[in-house]
Design a protein around this motif. Structure first.
Motif, PDB file in Angstrom:
ATOM      1  N   LYS A  22       0.717  -1.123  -0.080  1.00 30.96           N
ATOM      2  CA  LYS A  22       0.025   0.031   0.014  1.00 30.96           C
ATOM      3  C   LYS A  22       0.864   1.209   0.094  1.00 30.96           C
ATOM      4  O   LYS A  22       0.433   2.195  -0.695  1.00 30.96           O
ATOM      5  N   LEU A  23       1.865   1.170   0.634  1.00 32.61           N
ATOM      6  CA  LEU A  23       2.785   2.317   0.878  1.00 32.61           C
ATOM      7  C   LEU A  23       3.461   2.762  -0.553  1.00 32.61           C
ATOM      8  O   LEU A  23       3.460   3.747  -1.067  1.00 32.61           O
ATOM      9  N   ARG A  41      13.702  -1.479  -8.904  1.00 31.55           N
ATOM     10  CA  ARG A  41      14.335  -1.772  -7.480  1.00 31.55           C
ATOM     11  C   ARG A  41      13.847  -2.684  -7.204  1.00 31.55           C
ATOM     12  O   ARG A  41      14.707  -3.569  -6.418  1.00 31.55           O
ATOM     13  N   LEU A  42      12.656  -3.251  -7.346  1.00 33.29           N
ATOM     14  CA  LEU A  42      12.014  -4.399  -6.718  1.00 33.29           C
ATOM     15  C   LEU A  42      13.041  -5.859  -7.356  1.00 33.29           C
ATOM     16  O   LEU A  42      13.143  -6.539  -6.776  1.00 33.29           O
ATOM     17  N   PHE A  43      13.306  -5.474  -8.652  1.00 33.07           N
ATOM     18  CA  PHE A  43      14.070  -6.629  -9.192  1.00 33.07           C
ATOM     19  C   PHE A  43      15.400  -6.791  -8.663  1.00 33.07           C
ATOM     20  O   PHE A  43      15.972  -7.831  -8.597  1.00 33.07           O
ATOM     21  N   HIS A  44      16.096  -5.599  -8.578  1.00 37.61           N
ATOM     22  CA  HIS A  44      17.420  -5.487  -7.830  1.00 37.61           C
ATOM     23  C   HIS A  44      17.347  -6.162  -6.515  1.00 37.61           C
ATOM     24  O   HIS A  44      18.262  -6.956  -5.962  1.00 37.61           O
ATOM     25  N   TYR A  45      16.127  -5.984  -5.505  1.00 42.28           N
ATOM     26  CA  TYR A  45      15.965  -6.645  -4.372  1.00 42.28           C
ATOM     27  C   TYR A  45      15.886  -7.992  -4.430  1.00 42.28           C
ATOM     28  O   TYR A  45      16.704  -8.792  -3.919  1.00 42.28           O
ATOM     29  N   LEU A  46      14.978  -8.368  -5.571  1.00 35.32           N
ATOM     30  CA  LEU A  46      15.137  -9.855  -5.522  1.00 35.32           C
ATOM     31  C   LEU A  46      16.528 -10.813  -5.979  1.00 35.32           C
ATOM     32  O   LEU A  46      16.603 -11.779  -5.575  1.00 35.32           O
ATOM     33  N   TYR A 103       3.231 -11.120  -4.009  1.00 38.27           N
ATOM     34  CA  TYR A 103       1.891 -11.330  -4.220  1.00 38.27           C
ATOM     35  C   TYR A 103       1.210 -10.200  -4.051  1.00 38.27           C
ATOM     36  O   TYR A 103       0.318  -9.403  -5.041  1.00 38.27           O
ATOM     37  N   GLU A 104       1.542  -9.292  -3.003  1.00 39.09           N
ATOM     38  CA  GLU A 104       0.850  -8.159  -2.763  1.00 39.09           C
ATOM     39  C   GLU A 104       1.155  -7.043  -3.611  1.00 39.09           C
ATOM     40  O   GLU A 104       0.396  -6.204  -4.078  1.00 39.09           O
ATOM     41  N   LEU A 105       2.428  -6.903  -3.902  1.00 37.07           N
ATOM     42  CA  LEU A 105       3.170  -5.964  -4.936  1.00 37.07           C
ATOM     43  C   LEU A 105       2.544  -6.295  -6.314  1.00 37.07           C
ATOM     44  O   LEU A 105       2.081  -4.947  -6.984  1.00 37.07           O
ATOM     45  N   ILE A 106       2.246  -7.219  -6.650  1.00 41.70           N
ATOM     46  CA  ILE A 106       1.596  -7.520  -7.955  1.00 41.70           C
ATOM     47  C   ILE A 106       0.062  -7.135  -7.972  1.00 41.70           C
ATOM     48  O   ILE A 106      -0.319  -6.657  -8.807  1.00 41.70           O
ATOM     49  N   CYS A 107      -0.599  -7.615  -6.742  1.00 42.42           N
ATOM     50  CA  CYS A 107      -2.235  -7.267  -6.760  1.00 42.42           C
ATOM     51  C   CYS A 107      -2.341  -5.666  -6.589  1.00 42.42           C
ATOM     52  O   CYS A 107      -3.101  -5.243  -7.066  1.00 42.42           O
TER      53      CYS A 107
END
Length: 184
Positions: free
Chosen positions: A92-93, A138-143, A164-168
């Protein structure tokens, strides 16, 4: 190439300071308290990202957003803290941050002097997605570099729930992720 150790220490030091301040805000926040006069996520968002969306800069140049996104992911998946709510809160953030950065009528994203026409911020126009979500890189880099591995089942389960939440919430694109993996 010469690297000034004071300049390097300054960047690292500010990154560590920001990381610690984000963790302090998250850990001191009481998610069990419900106040009908304010939305608890609004208050948390303001404490993390600031209160003036008109001052959102391009996220591709924003060290604070880099640190905050990484710290939020770490906070959401760690086994050192409890609560499945953390993944939802992070989604949500980041959804709100993405909305404020991508739809900011006061921003200078239409500046003709901008040399980087393919930056992350340019992929969004008037809330219509042209490319991957704002924080996809950024999220890809984290993964790719920091995500927990399968040997820690609690953290790996939290990682799955987080993404899952990020995709939703349209903050992460699974399709874009797979395309990037394939193209590597």
């Amino acid at each position: 190439w010469s690297i000034d150790p004071h300049q390097c220490h300054g960047k690292i030091g500010s990154r560590v300071d920001k990381n610690l301040s984000v963790l302090e805000i998250l850990d001191s926040y009481n998610f069990d308290r419900i106040d009908s006069s304010t939305d608890c996520l609004d208050t948390l968002y303001t404490r993390l990202f600031g209160s003036n969306p008109g001052q959102c800069s391009s996220p591709s140049d924003n060290l604070d957003d880099d640190v905050i996104v990484h710290t939020l992911c770490e906070w959401a998946v760690t086994s050192m803290r409890s609560g499945e709510h953390r993944c939802f809160v992070v989604a949500k953030l980041l959804e709100r941050r993405q909305a404020e950065v991508t739809y900011n009528p006061n921003s200078n994203q239409d500046n003709d002097n901008d040399d980087d026409k393919n930056s992350e911020a340019d992929m969004f126009l008037s809330n219509q997605v042209i490319g991957p979500p704002l924080f996809q890189t950024r999220l890809f880099h984290y993964l790719d570099t920091s995500a927990p591995k399968m040997d820690n089942s609690v953290e790996f389960s939290n990682l799955i729930l987080l993404f899952y939440e990020l995709i939703c919430h349209d903050v992460f694109s699974h399709d874009s992720y797979l395309c990037t993996l394939i193209s590597r």
